[in-house]
Design an enzyme around this catalytic site. Structure first.
Site, PDB file in Angstrom:
ATOM      1  N   GLY A 226       0.823  -1.206   0.000  1.00 39.71           N
ATOM      2  CA  GLY A 226       0.000   0.000   0.000  1.00 39.71           C
ATOM      3  C   GLY A 226       0.854   1.252   0.000  1.00 39.71           C
TER       4      GLY A 226
ATOM      5  N   CYS B 182       4.062   4.505  16.175  1.00 39.57           N
ATOM      6  CA  CYS B 182       5.111   3.552  16.580  1.00 39.57           C
ATOM      7  C   CYS B 182       6.142   3.252  15.494  1.00 39.57           C
ATOM      8  CB  CYS B 182       4.482   2.257  17.046  1.00 39.57           C
ATOM      9  SG  CYS B 182       3.578   2.471  18.568  1.00 39.57           S
TER      10      CYS B 182
ATOM     11  N   LYS C 280      -4.483   4.328  10.042  1.00 38.08           N
ATOM     12  CA  LYS C 280      -5.030   2.986   9.781  1.00 38.08           C
ATOM     13  C   LYS C 280      -6.474   2.967  10.279  1.00 38.08           C
ATOM     14  CE  LYS C 280      -4.113   0.325  13.824  1.00 38.08           C
ATOM     15  NZ  LYS C 280      -3.527  -0.867  14.341  1.00 38.08           N
TER      16      LYS C 280
END
Ligand code: UDX
Length: 433
Positions: free
Chosen positions: A256, A263, A323
């Site tokens: 992607g 993180c 996300k």
């Protein structure tokens, strides 16, 4: 067991809530009074699946409390988890000032033996500094252990990850500390989940090594995806073909626009610095970063190749969070992509189920930047749709409606959420396919 958790950020709050849910008495200390007041009323200041429910349940049942009082927090229990932030400083190293401050404050209020546990992600051998700091500031005969027990929580599934760990890593130096950890994690070891005891330095290293490995795995498949585009092969097929080898594994092979979040980018950079501080060049991780940056750049190039001119085009963006299942936009690929498109004069129609408010601090609403409450409203008269985050609701979108609403049926999918075959009605582009 009584447990103190220092810091009610992402890791601290999940740790506190989950330990309470396992039947412990938990006191969580947080500096910001307004946050403490909210939490004490059962309102979480972070969005995380299941967190509010577990928080409210344990508040009602009296197993969790919040305070701003460090003396009360230290005296409350034998086990103290340090869950403060370790942000990235300008040179890429972890800024450990909050860990130092917590160590000093613990030292000042020590009453009897304490097991002080680092949960925050810290560079290898930080435990030695924590120990030294406590020794310097505590009374002479203070009894304590410093241990490392890194977290492996993914945002969005943090509660699930805490309650269903693949493994629990503990770096402890004394038998006394080990016995406490065995009791603390008995609910998991009883289910057969591995509890790995090691030295604190190894535990600290495991955390950085783990996250960096996962980031490297993503960059690896992303590099393959670029090659796939050149030679006409579908990267998903390659991912499947290599992932079925158990030694490689199928997870974290989704190609992607690259990894983001609080993180991976920070930990990879900190790990490179740690290696450098010990005279080693971590070229593998430098390349991981380079590929990750390239993914965003090449996505922007792809948009230009497809649309030719961005100026005055209506470009809809679905997904701003780094996300799905989070409102977190730290290091989100959407930042670079939308900023560049805005600079080029595109009209941006932005939609995210959770992250829009946070994103407004990065890209303010203006004549050519508009935020929408509904993904379909954002599509009206669009010249192209960009998919940047793989939210489930995008995967389930009514594609007929999508096509009707758009001016041109162009979709550029940075997360490969649709099968190429189901997109025949569109001019559909994705990554590595
Ligand atoms: C990560 C680690 O997974 C977790 O163990 C650690 O404690 C904290 O860091 P998190 O940052 O919440 O968790 O998200 P994760 O699900 O790991 O995804 C990180 C990024 O990688 C996201 O931007 C995601 O979109 C991207 N990603 C992930 C890919 O691009 N491809 C994949 O195959 C997997």
């Amino acid at each position: 067991m009584n447990i103190t958790v220092i810091g009610a950020g992402y890791v601290g709050l999940i740790t506190a809530a989950c330990f309470a849910d396992l039947g412990n008495e938990v006191l969580c200390i947080e500096k910001r009074e307004s946050t403490v007041n909210k939490l004490q009323k059962g309102e979480s200041h972070i969005y995380e699946q299941g967190l509010t429910e577990i928080l409210q349940k344990n508040l009602e049942e009296g197993r969790i409390r919040f305070t701003t009082n460090m003396e009360e927090a230290v005296k409350f229990s034998e086990v103290i988890f340090i869950c403060v932030g370790t942000p990235q400083s300008d040179d890429g190293k972890a800024d450990l000032s909050q860990v130092e401050e917590a160590s000093r404050q613990i030292a000042e209020h020590l009453n009897g033996y304490k097991l002080i546990v680092e949960k925050s992600t810290v560079p290898v051998n930080t435990h030695q500094w924590v120990k030294k700091t406590i020794k310097r500031h505590a009374h002479e005969d203070a009894q304590f252990d410093v241990a490392s027990n890194p977290e492996f929580l993914r945002e969005g599934t943090g509660i699930y990850d805490f309650m269903n760990p693949d493994r629990i890593v503990v770096g402890a130096e004394s038998d006394r500390a080990q016995v406490i950890f065995e009791e603390l994690y008995a609910p998991f070891t009883k289910e057969g989940r591995p509890l790995l005891f090691t030295k604190p330095a190894a535990a600290e290293l495991i955390k950085h090594a783990s996250n960096s490995f996962l980031a490297m795995k993503i960059s690896y498949i992303n590099m393959i995806s670029s090659l796939c585009e050149k030679v006409g092969v579908d990267v998903n097929t390659v991912a499947q073909g290599i992932g079925l080898d158990h030694r490689i594994g199928e997870n974290f092979l989704n190609a992607g626009i690259g990894y983001g979040g609080s993180c991976f980018p920070k930990d990879v950079q900190a790990f490179i610095k740690i290696a450098e501080d010990h005279g080693l060049e971590f070229g593998l991780l430098k390349e991981t970063e380079k590929i990750n940056a390239f993914q965003k750049r090449s996505f922007l190039d792809k948009i230009e190749d497809i649309l030719w001119i961005n100026k005055d085009k209506n470009i809809t963006v679905w997904g701003l969070a780094f996300k799905p299942e989070t409102d977190d936009i730290r290091e989100a690929p959407a930042i670079e992509i939308t900023q560049e498109l805005e600079k080029n004069g595109a009209n941006l129609h932005l939609y995210d189920p959770e992250a829009s408010d946070n994103f407004k601090n990065i890209l303010a609403e203006s004549d050519n930047v508009k935020y929408f409450e509904d993904k379909y409203d954002a599509l009206k008269d669009a010249d192209a749709l960009l998919i940047i985050t793989e939210w489930q609701e995008f995967k389930l979108a009514d594609l007929k409606k999508v096509k009707e609403l758009m001016r041109l049926p162009i979709i550029i999918d940075g997360r490969n959420i649709f099968g190429v075959d189901e997109m025949k009605e569109f001019e559909y582009y994705s990554v590595g396919r």
